[in-house]
Design a protein around this motif. Sequence first.
Motif, mmCIF file in Angstrom:
data_model
loop_
_atom_site.group_PDB
_atom_site.id
_atom_site.type_symbol
_atom_site.label_atom_id
_atom_site.label_comp_id
_atom_site.label_asym_id
_atom_site.label_seq_id
_atom_site.Cartn_x
_atom_site.Cartn_y
_atom_site.Cartn_z
ATOM 1 N N LYS A 4 -54.564 -0.852 -15.264
ATOM 2 C CA LYS A 4 -54.577 0.603 -15.084
ATOM 3 C C LYS A 4 -55.323 1.182 -16.283
ATOM 4 C CE LYS A 4 -50.068 0.904 -12.796
ATOM 5 N NZ LYS A 4 -48.762 1.586 -12.826
ATOM 6 N N VAL A 33 -60.038 -2.075 -5.921
ATOM 7 C CA VAL A 33 -60.091 -0.937 -6.822
ATOM 8 C C VAL A 33 -59.503 0.283 -6.136
ATOM 9 C CG1 VAL A 33 -61.675 0.588 -8.050
ATOM 10 C CG2 VAL A 33 -62.244 -1.826 -7.778
ATOM 11 N N ILE A 34 -58.755 1.088 -6.883
ATOM 12 C CA ILE A 34 -58.431 2.431 -6.392
ATOM 13 C C ILE A 34 -58.400 3.355 -7.600
ATOM 14 C CG2 ILE A 34 -55.911 2.137 -6.466
ATOM 15 C CD1 ILE A 34 -56.656 3.948 -3.569
ATOM 16 N N GLY A 35 -58.847 4.574 -7.398
ATOM 17 C CA GLY A 35 -58.858 5.511 -8.515
ATOM 18 C C GLY A 35 -59.114 6.901 -8.025
ATOM 19 N N LYS A 53 -57.483 1.939 -11.095
ATOM 20 C CA LYS A 53 -56.518 0.843 -11.067
ATOM 21 C C LYS A 53 -57.136 -0.341 -10.335
ATOM 22 C CE LYS A 53 -52.281 2.823 -10.139
ATOM 23 N NZ LYS A 53 -51.462 3.789 -9.384
ATOM 24 N N PRO A 60 -53.538 6.293 -6.168
ATOM 25 C CA PRO A 60 -54.716 6.522 -6.990
ATOM 26 C C PRO A 60 -54.434 6.932 -8.434
ATOM 27 C CG PRO A 60 -54.381 8.373 -5.491
ATOM 28 C CD PRO A 60 -53.343 7.343 -5.152
ATOM 29 N N LEU A 61 -53.319 7.607 -8.691
ATOM 30 C CA LEU A 61 -53.083 8.127 -10.042
ATOM 31 C C LEU A 61 -52.277 7.145 -10.882
ATOM 32 C CD1 LEU A 61 -52.124 11.802 -9.160
ATOM 33 C CD2 LEU A 61 -54.118 11.118 -10.496
ATOM 34 N N VAL A 62 -52.552 7.169 -12.184
ATOM 35 C CA VAL A 62 -51.797 6.353 -13.125
ATOM 36 C C VAL A 62 -50.609 7.179 -13.621
ATOM 37 C CG1 VAL A 62 -51.867 5.214 -15.371
ATOM 38 C CG2 VAL A 62 -53.848 5.072 -13.837
#
Lengths: 213, 619
Positions: A4, A33-35, A53, A60-62
Motif C-alpha cells: 500500500k 493493481v488498484i488505486g 495498492k 481503492p483507498l488506503v
Amino acid sequence: MRVKIVIVGVGGQGILFLTRLLSEAARALGHEVIGTETHGMSQRGGSVISHLKVNCGAAPLVRRGTADVLLALDPDEAYRALGFLRNGGVAFVNTGRPDFPSPEIAARLSERNITVYTLNADAVASELGSPALANVVLLGFASGHPGFPWPHEAIVGAVKRVGKVTLRRANERALAQGYAAFSPTAGLLRQESPRSPTPSRHPPARGDTSRGA
Amino acid sequence: MEAVLLGNEAIGRGLVEGGCQVMTAYPGTPSSEILPAVLRFGREPGSAGVYAEWSANEKVAFEVALAASWSGLRAAVAMKQVGLNVAADALTSAAYAGTSGGFVVISADDPGPHSSQTEQDSRLFALFAKVPVLDPATPREAKAMASAAFELSETFGLPVMLRPTVRVCHGRQNVPLEPLRPLARRAHFRREERWVATPARRYRDHLRLGETLEQVQAHFARSPWNTFPAARGPFTLGIIAGGTCSATVEEVIAEAGLAEAVPVAKVGTPYPLPVEPLMEFVGRCERVLVLEEPDAVIELQLPDRRRVAGRLDGTVPPAGELTPDVVFDVVRRQLRELGVADLPPAHDKALDELVGALALPPRPPRLCPGCGHRSAFYAIRRGTRQAILPGDIGCYTLGANLRAVDTVLDMGASISMAAGFYHAHRLAGDERPIVAAIGDSTFVHAGLPALANAVHTGARFVLVILDNRVTAMTGFQPTVESSQLADGSPGVAVSLEALVRGCGVRWLRVVDPYEIGEMIALVKEAQEYTRRPDGGVAVIIARRPCVLHRRDSVTPVPVEVDEACDGCRYCLVAFECPALVMNPTTGRVEIDRRICVDCGECVDACYKGLIVPAATGSA
Ligand code: SF4
Ligand code: SF4
C-alpha cells in the motif's frame, strides 16, 4: 509483493504521473493493481493525493495507519499524510528544509519504527534543467532503497513506456539521478541511530551507483 | 489482453465493447475522461466507428444521444451528478417513452464532495425518474457493467443508469480488454406513438413502466452484480454495502480477521432494489449495517428497517465520503456495541496531535500562475467600488480568492442572479454596481437564456465573459467557439459576440485581460453605460487563452522584485499569484521560478512599483 503506497504533493507536481508509472510497473510484473487519485479543482495548486495498492483486493483507498510507503513531493503535504504510515513504514520526502521532520515528530516516528528519507529533489531536477522532473527524481531516489517494493529495473522499464515520448529521455535521466542520490544514511535514521547531522543534501553519497540505472 | 486503466477509461472501453455508436457528454469532474476513451477505443480495429460530441450542456447531450437510441443504435451520455439536474427534464420523460437501441446514462457521483457544489446521489434521481441503476465497485466492474447495460436496456426497453462514484472514475485497476465486435446496425427511425409525450398516453406509459420495473427487480434478484452471503448464520452483525463501499468494508473486516463472523451482502443494482433476498439476509442477522454513498437509497428501499442501521438512523455520518477510516470507525463501534470484537483504534492520535500543532496552512486550489482570469478579476476589483460580484462555475470560481466572486450557485446563475440582485435592490432605489463573471463554456451551457431574460426585463449590470477558449477546469475540452470537434475533425465555430448581440445586448467590448489598465477603464465605462437612461446590460468579453492549455500564448516578460520590497503583502493578497511567495528570512516577496510563467502581469500588482520587468538577461 503486497503493497500500500500513498503519494502526495501539490497540484501540478506530477503525482498522477508517478501513480501511472508505479501501476504500469506493477502490472508488467503480473500484479493486481488498484488505486485512486485526485482530479479536478485540486489540480489547480491544491493538495493532491494518490492511493495505490498492489495485490490488496478491490478497495481503492488506503486506510490511515496501514500504508507501507509514503512518497511526498512537498514537506507540508508529507506532514499531513504521515498518519497513513503503518508501524515500520517508510517515507521518501522531497524537501530542502534541514528541519524536516520536526524533532517531536521525528521522535514519535522513531517510536513507531517509521523511517523518513529526505532529498531535495527540486534542486536535483533544477540542475538537470527541468524543475518539473522533481517527481521522477524522488521516485528514483525511493527505488534506490533496497526495501522499496518495486525493483528499480521495473520502474526503469515503466519510464520507457509511459508518458510523452519526447519526455522519456529526460525522465530516464531524472530517475537515474534520483537513484544515484540514495544512500542508506540520507535523511533520518531509525530510532536506535542518532539523527544524521546534515540531513540529506544534494549531492549525497553515491555508494549505490554500481547497481546501475 | 490486459491494461491498467483509469476507471473512466475502463467505462469508455466497456461502452465500445458493448457496441456504442453514439456518445455525448458535457465535461464535469469526475466524468470527463469517459468520452475521450470512447473516441480512442472507437478507432481500434473491430469497432463500428463512433460519433462522439462534447455537447453544449447535459440536456442537449442527453437528447442527442437519445435520438440515436430511438433510431435503433446503442448510445450513451455521460455527465457529472449535478449535470443530471440539467438533463432531468429529458431523463424523466425518457423513462416513460422507453428506448429502442440500448441507451446508457452515466452519471458520476462525487461523495466528499471533491470537485462539486453538492453531494447529491444520482441513484436517488434514478429512483425518482424510475430508471434502473448499476453501481460499480471497481473500474473492472464498471467496464463490465457499461457493456452489459446496453443488453439490459434493450431487454427491458428502458434507459439504464451507470452510476460510478469518484473512486471508480478516478480509480486505476488492471482491466481485461475483450476484442471489439461491431454490431451490424444502421440507424432507422420508425414512427411510434410512444415517442410523442401526450398526457393521455403518459398515464398508460406510467402503468407499463411500473410493470417493467417489477420485471427488472426480479431480474436483479438473480443478477451477478449482487452477492448474497450463503452462510446461514445466525449472525450478530451483517453488512449490506453498495458500490465502492463493498470493497472498502470487505477489506476493513478482513484486516480485522472477522471475514467469517461478519458477512457482507454486496449490492450492484441499487434500483430497483432486490428486496426479497436482502430482507432474507436481514432476517439472519441481529443487526444489519448499510453502507452506501453518498445518500441512503438501498436503506430507503428496505421495507422493514427495525434491524437496520445506516445513514437514516444516524449510525453512519449523514454527509461526506465513506473512506476506509470512516467505515472502520463505524464498524468498530458496531462491533463493540454488539460485543463481537473490540478493535484497537486505527489512528495514531499522538502523531495526529503533533502534526495538528504545526498548524500547517491549508492549501486551497488557486488560479494558475499567469491565468488571464486573475488579471480580469484584479481589473474588476480595481474598476469597481462596493459592487455585488456574482460568479459562476469553472476555474474562475477561484476568483473568490481575490474577493472578486461573491456568489456561486450553479451553472449560469451569475447572470440570472445579477438580474435578480438588480431588480431587488432597485425596489429600494439602490442602484449599486453589479458585475457578474462567467466563463465561455458555462455561458453557452446555461447563460444564454439568462442573458436574454436580463436584457428583456431591463436589468442593468456588467457581465464579464471570461473567454479562455476551452473548458479548462475539466481538461480543456473544446467549446462551441472552437473550429475543432471532439475527435479533431472540423466544426463550425460559433461566435460569442454574435450570441451576445443575439440576446439583445447593445454595449459589447472585447479586451485582452492582460491589458489590465485597459480592462479597468472598460469596467468603469461599462458601469457608466448601465446607469445611462438608455443603458442596460453591458458585456465585456475578456479574451485570453488558458495558459495551462496554451503556454505558448504568453509573450515572456520576466519580472523581478526590487530590493526595496518591504513585505507589505499587498500583491500576495490582491493578486495571489502562486508564484509570488514571501521569503520569511528576507521579509521580501520573491518569485518562485519553478512555476512562474513570465506573464509579467504582477507588475501591475505592486502599487509601489517594486515588481519590475527584469533587467535583460538576468531572468
Ligand atoms: S487551467 Fe487555465 S483557466 Fe484554469 S486556472 Fe489554469 S490557466 Fe486559468
Ligand atoms: S510573472 Fe508574476 S504574475 Fe506572472 S506568473 Fe510570474 S509571478 Fe505570477
